[in-house]
Design a protein around this motif. Structure first.
Motif, short mmCIF file in Angstrom:
data_model
loop_
_atom_site.label_atom_id
_atom_site.label_comp_id
_atom_site.label_asym_id
_atom_site.label_seq_id
_atom_site.Cartn_x
_atom_site.Cartn_y
_atom_site.Cartn_z
N LEU A 51 0.81 -1.21 0.00
CA LEU A 51 0.00 0.00 0.00
C LEU A 51 0.85 1.27 0.00
O LEU A 51 0.52 2.25 -0.64
N HIS A 52 1.95 1.23 0.76
CA HIS A 52 2.77 2.43 0.93
C HIS A 52 4.23 2.02 1.16
O HIS A 52 4.50 1.01 1.81
N CYS A 53 5.15 2.81 0.62
CA CYS A 53 6.58 2.56 0.79
C CYS A 53 7.17 3.75 1.54
O CYS A 53 6.93 4.90 1.18
N ASN A 54 7.95 3.47 2.59
CA ASN A 54 8.53 4.51 3.42
C ASN A 54 10.05 4.46 3.32
O ASN A 54 10.65 3.40 3.49
N GLY A 55 10.67 5.61 3.06
CA GLY A 55 12.12 5.68 2.89
C GLY A 55 12.86 5.62 4.21
O GLY A 55 12.32 5.90 5.27
N GLY A 56 14.14 5.30 4.11
CA GLY A 56 15.00 5.22 5.29
C GLY A 56 15.49 6.58 5.73
O GLY A 56 15.36 7.58 5.03
N ALA A 57 16.10 6.63 6.89
CA ALA A 57 16.59 7.89 7.46
C ALA A 57 17.81 8.41 6.69
O ALA A 57 17.95 9.61 6.49
N ARG A 58 18.67 7.52 6.26
CA ARG A 58 19.89 7.96 5.56
C ARG A 58 19.62 8.36 4.12
O ARG A 58 20.23 9.27 3.60
N ASP A 59 18.72 7.63 3.48
CA ASP A 59 18.39 7.94 2.08
C ASP A 59 16.90 7.67 1.88
O ASP A 59 16.49 6.53 1.69
N PRO A 60 16.07 8.72 1.91
CA PRO A 60 14.62 8.54 1.77
C PRO A 60 14.18 7.93 0.45
O PRO A 60 13.06 7.45 0.35
#
Length: 100
Positions: A51-60
């Motif tokens: 449904l949704h993809c969330n980026g990481g803290a180092r590289d969104p």
């Protein structure tokens, strides 16, 4: 005075890229059961719709967390990228939509 630099990390070749790097909303995936959640383990894996993809803290731009709906129960869960083991082909997704 010379400065030592560590070599740049090598990018994985396309054959060995982690599966989650290509995930997008709308894809159907197989997810390995996570026994750390405290839920009873009724099965080893489950199938879900991204449904949704969330980026990481180092590289969104690199997705590391996904919101996936279980196709059997409808339960929506947040899933760590390493638990996604397979992506089902698009042709199968079209067949499921036509049958519904």
């Amino acid at each position: 005075m010379s400065e030592e630099r560590s070599p740049l990390p090598k990018l994985p070749d396309p054959e060995h890229r982690p599966i989650f790097l290509g995930l997008k909303p709308g894809m159907t995936v197989i997810v390995r059961h996570d026994s750390l959640l405290g839920e009873a383990q009724e099965k080893d894996w489950w199938m879900g719709l991204v449904l949704h993809c969330n980026g990481g803290a180092r590289d969104p731009s690199i997705y590391t967390l996904f919101q996936i709906a279980d196709v059997d129960t409808g339960v929506v869960r947040w899933v760590n990228a390493d638990l996604v083991t397979h992506v089902l082909p698009k042709d199968l997704n079209r067949q499921r939509g036509a049958a519904a």
